[in-house]
Design a protein around this motif. Sequence first.
Motif, mmCIF file in Angstrom:
data_model
loop_
_atom_site.group_PDB
_atom_site.id
_atom_site.type_symbol
_atom_site.label_atom_id
_atom_site.label_comp_id
_atom_site.label_asym_id
_atom_site.label_seq_id
_atom_site.Cartn_x
_atom_site.Cartn_y
_atom_site.Cartn_z
ATOM 1 N N ASP B 61 0.812 -1.217 0.000
ATOM 2 C CA ASP B 61 0.000 0.000 0.000
ATOM 3 C C ASP B 61 0.847 1.269 0.000
ATOM 4 O OD1 ASP B 61 -2.565 -1.406 2.193
ATOM 5 O OD2 ASP B 61 -2.290 -1.460 0.018
ATOM 6 N N TRP B 62 2.093 1.168 0.422
ATOM 7 C CA TRP B 62 2.889 2.377 0.577
ATOM 8 C C TRP B 62 4.145 2.421 -0.275
ATOM 9 C CZ3 TRP B 62 1.924 -1.332 4.204
ATOM 10 C CH2 TRP B 62 2.981 -2.197 4.485
ATOM 11 N N ALA B 63 4.522 1.312 -0.938
ATOM 12 C CA ALA B 63 5.815 1.311 -1.621
ATOM 13 C C ALA B 63 5.730 0.791 -3.043
ATOM 14 C CB ALA B 63 6.831 0.484 -0.834
ATOM 15 N N GLU B 64 6.665 1.286 -3.859
ATOM 16 C CA GLU B 64 6.807 0.837 -5.241
ATOM 17 C C GLU B 64 8.238 0.370 -5.441
ATOM 18 O OE1 GLU B 64 3.991 4.264 -7.295
ATOM 19 O OE2 GLU B 64 6.168 4.513 -7.269
ATOM 20 N N ARG B 65 8.407 -0.507 -6.417
ATOM 21 C CA ARG B 65 9.752 -0.984 -6.736
ATOM 22 C C ARG B 65 9.975 -0.829 -8.227
ATOM 23 N NH1 ARG B 65 11.478 -4.536 -2.230
ATOM 24 N NH2 ARG B 65 9.743 -4.499 -0.735
ATOM 25 N N GLY B 66 11.129 -0.262 -8.572
ATOM 26 C CA GLY B 66 11.432 -0.021 -9.978
ATOM 27 C C GLY B 66 12.483 -0.979 -10.488
ATOM 28 N N PHE B 67 12.320 -1.426 -11.728
ATOM 29 C CA PHE B 67 13.246 -2.388 -12.310
ATOM 30 C C PHE B 67 13.262 -2.196 -13.825
ATOM 31 C CE2 PHE B 67 9.985 -5.194 -14.101
ATOM 32 C CZ PHE B 67 8.868 -4.850 -13.347
ATOM 33 N N CYS B 68 14.252 -2.785 -14.481
ATOM 34 C CA CYS B 68 14.316 -2.718 -15.936
ATOM 35 C C CYS B 68 13.507 -3.861 -16.527
ATOM 36 C CB CYS B 68 15.766 -2.814 -16.420
ATOM 37 S SG CYS B 68 15.901 -2.946 -18.221
ATOM 38 N N LYS B 69 12.612 -3.545 -17.409
ATOM 39 C CA LYS B 69 11.755 -4.571 -18.012
ATOM 40 C C LYS B 69 12.510 -5.446 -19.006
ATOM 41 C CE LYS B 69 8.459 -1.560 -19.136
ATOM 42 N NZ LYS B 69 7.160 -0.984 -19.553
ATOM 43 N N MET B 70 13.672 -4.987 -19.479
ATOM 44 C CA MET B 70 14.432 -5.759 -20.463
ATOM 45 C C MET B 70 15.301 -6.822 -19.809
ATOM 46 S SD MET B 70 13.367 -4.110 -23.058
ATOM 47 C CE MET B 70 14.387 -4.715 -24.385
ATOM 48 N N PHE B 76 15.230 0.523 -7.803
ATOM 49 C CA PHE B 76 14.923 1.362 -6.649
ATOM 50 C C PHE B 76 13.702 0.893 -5.886
ATOM 51 C CE2 PHE B 76 11.226 3.384 -8.423
ATOM 52 C CZ PHE B 76 11.484 3.637 -9.758
ATOM 53 N N TYR B 77 13.631 1.394 -4.657
ATOM 54 C CA TYR B 77 12.486 1.206 -3.764
ATOM 55 C C TYR B 77 11.994 2.604 -3.435
ATOM 56 C CZ TYR B 77 10.043 0.099 0.630
ATOM 57 O OH TYR B 77 9.120 -0.033 1.630
ATOM 58 N N ARG B 78 10.702 2.855 -3.684
ATOM 59 C CA ARG B 78 10.194 4.218 -3.510
ATOM 60 C C ARG B 78 8.923 4.233 -2.671
ATOM 61 N NH1 ARG B 78 9.537 7.109 -8.987
ATOM 62 N NH2 ARG B 78 7.858 5.619 -9.328
ATOM 63 N N VAL B 79 8.844 5.191 -1.771
ATOM 64 C CA VAL B 79 7.644 5.411 -0.965
ATOM 65 C C VAL B 79 7.080 6.763 -1.368
ATOM 66 C CG1 VAL B 79 6.749 5.640 1.379
ATOM 67 C CG2 VAL B 79 8.599 4.034 0.908
ATOM 68 N N GLU B 81 4.443 8.476 -0.522
ATOM 69 C CA GLU B 81 4.039 9.307 0.612
ATOM 70 C C GLU B 81 4.796 8.823 1.834
ATOM 71 O OE1 GLU B 81 1.981 11.864 0.876
ATOM 72 O OE2 GLU B 81 1.516 11.876 -1.266
ATOM 73 N N PRO B 82 5.704 9.569 2.431
ATOM 74 C CA PRO B 82 5.918 11.001 2.273
ATOM 75 C C PRO B 82 6.815 11.393 1.101
ATOM 76 C CG PRO B 82 7.338 10.174 3.992
ATOM 77 C CD PRO B 82 6.537 9.002 3.496
ATOM 78 N N GLY B 83 7.360 10.419 0.375
ATOM 79 C CA GLY B 83 8.146 10.763 -0.801
ATOM 80 C C GLY B 83 9.631 10.602 -0.599
ATOM 81 N N TYR B 84 10.087 9.359 -0.620
ATOM 82 C CA TYR B 84 11.526 9.132 -0.646
ATOM 83 C C TYR B 84 11.826 7.923 -1.515
ATOM 84 C CZ TYR B 84 10.787 5.641 3.109
ATOM 85 O OH TYR B 84 10.366 4.577 3.861
ATOM 86 N N LEU B 85 13.038 7.884 -1.997
ATOM 87 C CA LEU B 85 13.460 6.825 -2.910
ATOM 88 C C LEU B 85 14.846 6.348 -2.533
ATOM 89 C CD1 LEU B 85 12.994 6.778 -6.760
ATOM 90 C CD2 LEU B 85 15.232 6.271 -5.789
ATOM 91 N N SER B 86 14.984 5.049 -2.453
ATOM 92 C CA SER B 86 16.288 4.423 -2.234
ATOM 93 C C SER B 86 16.681 3.680 -3.493
ATOM 94 C CB SER B 86 16.228 3.409 -1.087
ATOM 95 O OG SER B 86 16.206 4.030 0.155
ATOM 96 N N VAL B 87 17.863 3.972 -3.992
ATOM 97 C CA VAL B 87 18.325 3.205 -5.145
ATOM 98 C C VAL B 87 18.895 1.875 -4.667
ATOM 99 C CG1 VAL B 87 18.748 5.129 -6.707
ATOM 100 C CG2 VAL B 87 20.562 4.408 -5.143
ATOM 101 N N ALA B 88 18.743 0.857 -5.482
ATOM 102 C CA ALA B 88 19.346 -0.429 -5.183
ATOM 103 C C ALA B 88 20.852 -0.285 -5.292
ATOM 104 C CB ALA B 88 18.846 -1.486 -6.174
ATOM 105 N N MET B 89 21.537 -0.688 -4.237
ATOM 106 C CA MET B 89 22.986 -0.476 -4.198
ATOM 107 C C MET B 89 23.692 -1.137 -5.381
ATOM 108 S SD MET B 89 25.637 -1.573 -1.231
ATOM 109 C CE MET B 89 27.386 -1.440 -1.528
#
Lengths: 147, 142
Positions: B61-70, B76-79, B81-89
């Motif tokens: 409910d609070w987080a999204e995860r970004g990845f390459c579709k290819m 990354f992991y992004r929240v 609200e309140p709005g922060y993003l952590s890149v995958a190391m």
Amino acid sequence: MASKTGSCLCGEVEYELAEEPTSYGACHCGMCRKFSGGIELGIQVPPGGVRFVPTDKLALYESSDWAERGFCMLCGSSVFWRFTGEGPLEGMFSISAGTLEDMSGMTFDAEVYIDHKPDSHSFAGERTRLTEAEVLAAAGVETGDDG
Amino acid sequence: MRTGQCLCGAVAYRAETADTVSVCYCKMCQRWASGVFMGVMTERFDVTEGADHLGVISSSDWAERGFCKMCGSNLFYRVPEPGYLSVAMGSLDDTSGLTPRVQYYVDKRPEGFALAAETKEMTEAECIAFFAPEEGDSHDQV
């Protein structure tokens, strides 16, 4: 006891192992670090040792001449690495340990590509630690490329 | 400013990052990152290439995860609200100067796994109390 079944984050990719897994390893190579985003923990599974539930959501990426990587195209979960080159390890899977339903009772018994590990982190404990050269020699691969 | 990209190079980004790494052992991160997720908090994050190859899943409910579709690389992991993003190391081109700062969901850590370094540690209950006190539910939503 560890489970034999596992799935990706969203559940679209599911699998069952033929044998209950007992150990896992970590790969520090740059490609595994990029693919997983964090620490790739893998369970070594021989060809035929895993059965995937039929799905059209399992995507494959040919990451080198001798390896491919399976991931879920819906959620991006890193599901496996598979050796596609010729030799003693042909068809061997490294199934992502984190996708297993239950890792209870497993031991962390190896780290590979230890010479590629970033300085920022290390793992406690005694276990086999192999360099890139040692891994490639065991796999019968000649090049210096990561998979 | 750091840069990062996926395995196949389709998606690239730049980000102003912290110098510390947050490690998460929750089951969602374990499934997604194949074992252990390591994120680096950003103050600024911009996709510089391949935005149309970027896959984003709402994993809770609070987080999204970004990845390459290819190529499936986790980025990354992004929240929102309140709005922060952590890149995958693992996606960073240069990880020099980064040190682990905190381990989340330490009670869910894979058996036998431990960082050599000592860091702040938070259990699942402590994480939930800290990040989502109104929710009260386990983060293992998906």
